[in-house]
Design an enzyme around this catalytic site. Structure first.
Site, short mmCIF file in Angstrom:
data_model
loop_
_atom_site.label_atom_id
_atom_site.label_comp_id
_atom_site.label_asym_id
_atom_site.label_seq_id
_atom_site.Cartn_x
_atom_site.Cartn_y
_atom_site.Cartn_z
N GLU A 69 0.85 -1.19 0.00
CA GLU A 69 0.00 0.00 0.00
C GLU A 69 0.88 1.24 0.00
OE1 GLU A 69 -2.80 0.35 3.23
OE2 GLU A 69 -3.74 2.08 2.32
N GLY A 80 3.45 2.31 10.87
CA GLY A 80 3.13 1.56 12.08
C GLY A 80 2.88 0.09 11.81
N HIS A 89 -6.62 -2.01 15.32
CA HIS A 89 -6.84 -1.27 14.07
C HIS A 89 -6.61 -2.17 12.84
CE1 HIS A 89 -6.73 2.43 11.53
NE2 HIS A 89 -5.93 1.68 10.80
N GLU A 90 -5.46 -2.83 12.81
CA GLU A 90 -5.16 -3.66 11.63
C GLU A 90 -6.12 -4.83 11.54
OE1 GLU A 90 -3.31 -2.07 9.74
OE2 GLU A 90 -2.39 -0.76 11.25
N1 B3K Z 1 -2.99 1.01 5.71
C1 B3K Z 1 -1.69 1.14 6.32
C2 B3K Z 1 -0.98 2.39 5.95
C3 B3K Z 1 -0.33 2.33 4.63
C4 B3K Z 1 0.47 3.58 4.36
C5 B3K Z 1 1.00 3.61 2.98
N2 B3K Z 1 1.84 4.77 2.75
C6 B3K Z 1 -1.77 1.04 7.81
C7 B3K Z 1 -3.04 1.41 8.42
O1 B3K Z 1 -3.52 2.52 8.33
O2 B3K Z 1 -3.66 0.57 9.01
ZN ZN Z 2 -5.51 1.80 8.84
#
Ligand code: B3K
Ligand code: ZN
Length: 882
Positions: free
Chosen positions: A128, A268, A304-305
């Site tokens: 991503e 993160g 969150h993830e």
């Molecule tokens: N979706 C990822 C973040 C990706 C950042 C790309 N530059 C983590 C998160 O927000 O859960």
């Molecule tokens: Zn996220």
């Protein structure tokens, strides 16, 4: 070679792809410098698309090795391959076809940490937003969803683990010294959720039984020897899975859920389907090495993830403009999770502090953009606090407007209707409109208008008529590209209190909708009249921070003190204490600048100390109340011509005054707030530690001696206490032998633990004063510092630039020039990291003229480099222009 040319992308130009991707088979033959990637894509032409339209795939720094169409070599005349795209012509008009692409990549040389990279012997990926195109040519956009089969082949030596998304299909020996593993992910997903990890790691295992009785294997992979430090993360994962079932009715959908902790990571964590990849900072914890804040962060980020599995993965974004669809919503979900696991008001206070110190300056500066932007040059620069935190606030406002039940009904409809799809903000909002029957048209401006709305309020009480009139006016400031703003729909949670602290129940309200304690401000100016109010009320507006606004409401210190004591909403109590503190701090900053004596109001100091000693209040709440608005909060409120030295001096003087007046209170708290028995990271114990450490900080001012902090440092049995004692010594008494000795002993004790050494760097980077720049420069040559590691860079250079206004912002401009040099250097290796750290300059225009000119010149120096990445060029140009 830079192949990312960074053209401007506009939301208005969105078009679906010409070809539909049915299936993806990927085979990786891993090699540190020459990994072979073979991609088989099954596609068909979308109905109605021109029969002659070519297939155009994205790439980034790629070289094509071979290309087959339905297993046969394609003649060179039929395609064009460049590093950033592959175009194939004369494809079948109606029937599905298979394209097989082979290319080679070098994971070791990939210092950007985007795509497939190899550091410290571990292969891992970050795709991503647009990293997948650095692995193979592909329709690399979030609205192209397909099931993936992955085969990984690698030397057994050094790579016992071969992981990817989905369920494990099988594996075994391959050829000489190599083995393979195959994975299948049945859930159609976009390429940004692809992940591969290979190497040699330790693991902790557990399992979770879902609400329908399915058994899910849970695995967290960490470096060998660090397994015991992953148990808290595992516990947080299981609690997250349970909570998502109970609160949102969402069940996990694969046989296995894996988390891998890596030490070189740009952000993160990342929610790849079934295989989350984490910065190890957000996985590893034990009492000796992690602070209470680390534990809270781990819990929040694991949640969150995990929550992304539904909000992001099962339902994803149609295009990157819709990023807040998954991020804002998922932040809202993790905030609610933490509020349920911990103290809701304390969590809300922490969220609002963060929003105001990070998002408000962004929204009020050159990098301001709507929660849903309409244009970008580099999407990685839009993973901002506006998209995340303001995006979460917008979701929270929908919940406030609809109430709990209708919000749930809207969420259920969203999950039902859009599962398996890539959708837009409009699709999301429509679900809530349909579930509630409420028109959210005006409300949707929150997605489209940038800038923090300013609401000005004034009240008049009519004793004869027993009415209270509240006149409200809203204004949304101009932001880059948006000069004219429409009035917004602002939900203001509100209550009226009598002098005795009891709340009034108005008999009726005219002039504005007032339901469920929420006043709906929808016009530019509006007056709400509350009937049946027996005496002059004290008004509490924007309780729980129901809307992310700035509020101007002149309330007397006596009224604020009443709210600080009697408000039933504890967030609002904290807000009242902050509103009491702020004018005192701002006046102190002005007086410091003008060389005047600094003295705070008695009501403010008394009220704060009463709250500090009030045993009916949670310790964590009291610690938050005593943590006065920060120097950057003060700078934001002052709004211009800012002198960081005067702000610092003013704030220090106010702290000293509170410390002297409350010396006995703090001494008593320091003795009372111990946490006997074994260490526990739970919120209650953490709150006691927070209050005790706050008391210790004030005592260091009252006693003006490092002795107590030194004793605390020597006696600490956990990282929270140890680090706070170290911070007091280093920040308050930087030249003392106590500080020097403590810094040295901390370094020697934790030299082997990079995450703890990051704290050591950060403590030193935040020592107030002009001299810290030299210290930072020296620390960059310390053998424990690694330029290539993003955590190290953020801990030292990032912390210095973002959170040390007197050091970084020293009057001679050397801090800004230092940053300019570092940005140019970091950008050569890792553009994303460079661009992120550079956003620390976003408030440069609010500085006094001499510093502002130094800052501008440093930015200009960056801008004139011809070598810049699109990431840095985008940030530097917007920062200079806006
Ligand atoms: N979706 C990822 C973040 C990706 C950042 C790309 N530059 C983590 C998160 O927000 O859960
Ligand atoms: Zn996220």
């Amino acid at each position: 070679m830079r192949t990312d040319i960074g053209q401007v992308i506009n939301l208005a130009d969105y078009q679906p792809t010409d070809f539909v991707l049915e299936r993806v088979d990927l085979t990786f033959e891993l090699d540190p410098e020459n990994t072979k990637v073979e991609a088989r894509l099954i596609l068909h032409r979308r109905d109605g698309v021109d029969k002659k339209a070519p297939l155009v795939l994205d790439g980034d720094e790629l070289t094509l090795s071979s290309l087959l169409l339905d297993q046969i070599d394609i003649p060179p005349a039929q395609y064009d391959a460049t590093p950033e795209s592959l175009t194939i012509r004369d494809l079948p008009e109606e029937t599905p076809f298979e394209v097989c692409i082979t290319n080679y990549i070098n994971p070791t040389a990939n210092t950007q940490l985007m795509g497939l990279y190899r550091t410290s012997g571990l292969y891992s990926t970050q795709c991503e937003a647009e990293g997948f195109r650095r692995i193979t040519y592909f329709p690399d956009r979030p609205d192209v969803l397909a099931p993936y089969t992955i085969t990984i082949i690698a030397a057994k030596e050094g790579n016992p683990l071969l992981l990817s998304n989905g369920n494990f299909l099988g594996g075994g020996n391959y050829d000489e010294g190599r083995h393979f593993a195959a994975w299948f992910d049945p859930h159609p997903k976009p390429s940004y959720l692809f992940a591969l990890v290979a190497g040699d790691l330790g693991v902790i295992e557990d399992s979770f039984t879902t609400m329908s009785g399915r058994e899910v294997a849970l695995k967290i992979y960490v470096e060998h020897g660090k397994e015991p430090r992953a148990t808290y993360a595992m516990d947080a994962l299981k609690r997250s899975m349970k909570w998502d079932e109970e609160v949102f009715g969402r069940e996990y959908d694969l046989d296995i859920f894996m988390i891998v902790a890596v030490s070189d990571f740009n952000m993160g964590a990342m929610e790849n389907k079934g295989l989350n990849v984490f910065n190890d900072k957000y996985v590893l914890a034990d009492p000796e090495t992690a602070t209470d804040a680390d534990y809270a962060n781990i819990e929040a980020i694991i949640a969150h993830e995990y929550f992304h599995n539904w909000t992001g993965n099962r339902i994803t974004c149609r295009d990157w403009f819709q990023l807040c669809l998954k991020e804002g919503l998922t932040v809202y979900r993790d905030h609610e999770f933490s509020a349920d696991q911990r103290s809701r008001p304390v969590k809300r206070i922490a969220e609002v502090r963060h929003l105001k110190s990070e998002q408000f300056p962004e929204d009020g500066g050159p990098l301001a953009h709507p929660v849903r932007p309409t244009t970008y040059r580099e999407i990685n620069n839009f993973y901002t606090t506006t998209v995340y935190e303001k995006g979460s606030e917008v979701t929270r406002m929908i919940a406030t407007l609809l109430g709990k039940d209708l919000f749930k009904k809207g969420m259920d409809l969203y999950f039902d209707r859009h599962d398996g799809q890539a959708v837009t903000i409009e699709d999301f909002v429509k679900c809530f409109e349909e579930a509630s029957g409420r028109d959210l048209g005006q409300f949707s401006l929150w997605y489209h208008q940038a800038g923090t709305p300013l609401v000005t309020a004034s009240g008049t009480y009519d004793a004869a008529a027993k009415t209270f009139s509240l006149a409200l006016e809203q204004m949304v400031p101009a932001t880059p590209g948006q000069s004219d703003k429409k009035p917004m729909h602002i939900p203001l949670s509100l209550a009226l209190f009598a002098e005795d602290g009891n709340a009034f129940e108005p008999s009726s309200v005219t002039g504005a909708e007032f339901t469920g304690g929420v006043l709906h401000l929808t016009e530019r100016t509006q007056t709400a009249v509350f009937q049946g109010i027996g005496s002059r009320p004290v008004v509490s507006i924007n309780r729980s921070f129901s809307a992310p606004i700035n509020l101007h409401f002149d309330q007397s210190p006596a009224d604020l003190a009443l709210l600080a004591r009697h408000e039933t909403d504890h967030f609002a109590r904290w807000q009242a204490l902050t509103d009491l503190a702020l004018p005192n701090l701002l006046k102190a900053a002005r007086d410091a600048r003008d060389g005047k004596t600094i003295a705070s109001e008695k009501t403010f100091v008394d009220t704060l100390l009463i709250a500090a000693a009030d045993e009916s209040l949670e310790p964590a709440f009291r610690a938050q109340a005593l943590a006065l608005p920060s120097e950057s909060d003060m700078a934001r409120e002052l709004g211009g011509n800012n002198d960081p030295d005067a702000i610092h001096a003013g704030r220090q003087a106010v702290i000293k005054q509170i410390a002297d007046a409350g010396k006995d209170v703090f001494a008593a708290l320091y003795d009372a707030m111990t946490t006997p028995g074994e260490f526990s990271p739970d919120a209650k114990s953490a709150g006691r530690r927070a209050l005790r450490n706050t008391a210790l900080t004030f005592l260091s001012y009252a006693e003006n001696s490092p002795a107590r902090a030194k004793a605390a440092f020597d006696g600490a049995n956990n990282m929270t206490d140890l680090l706070q004692a170290l911070t007091i010594l280093a920040h308050r008494f930087p030249d003392s032998s106590e500080a020097t000795d403590a810094l040295a002993s901390f370094r020697d004790r934790f030299a082997e633990n990079a995450l703890v050494i990051d704290k050591w760097f950060a403590v030193q980077a935040t020592i107030p004063g002009a001299g810290t720049l030299d210290r930072v420069v020296k620390l960059m040559d310390n053998p424990l510092f690694k330029r290539t590691n993003p955590n190290r860079m953020r801990a030292l250079v990032g912390t210095f630039a973002f959170t040390n206004p007197t050091g970084f912002g020293r009057a001679d401009g050397e801090g800004y020039r230092f940053l300019a040099r570092e940005i140019l250097d970091i950008d050569r290796r890792n553009p994303q990291l460079a661009a992120r750290i550079l956003t620390s300059m976003r408030s440069w225009r609010a500085l006094e003229p001499v510093r502002a000119e130094h800052a501008r010149a440093a930015l200009a120096e960056i801008a004139q480099s011809s070598e810049l990445s699109t990431d840095v060029r985008d940030i530097v140009e917007r920062t200079l222009k806006g």
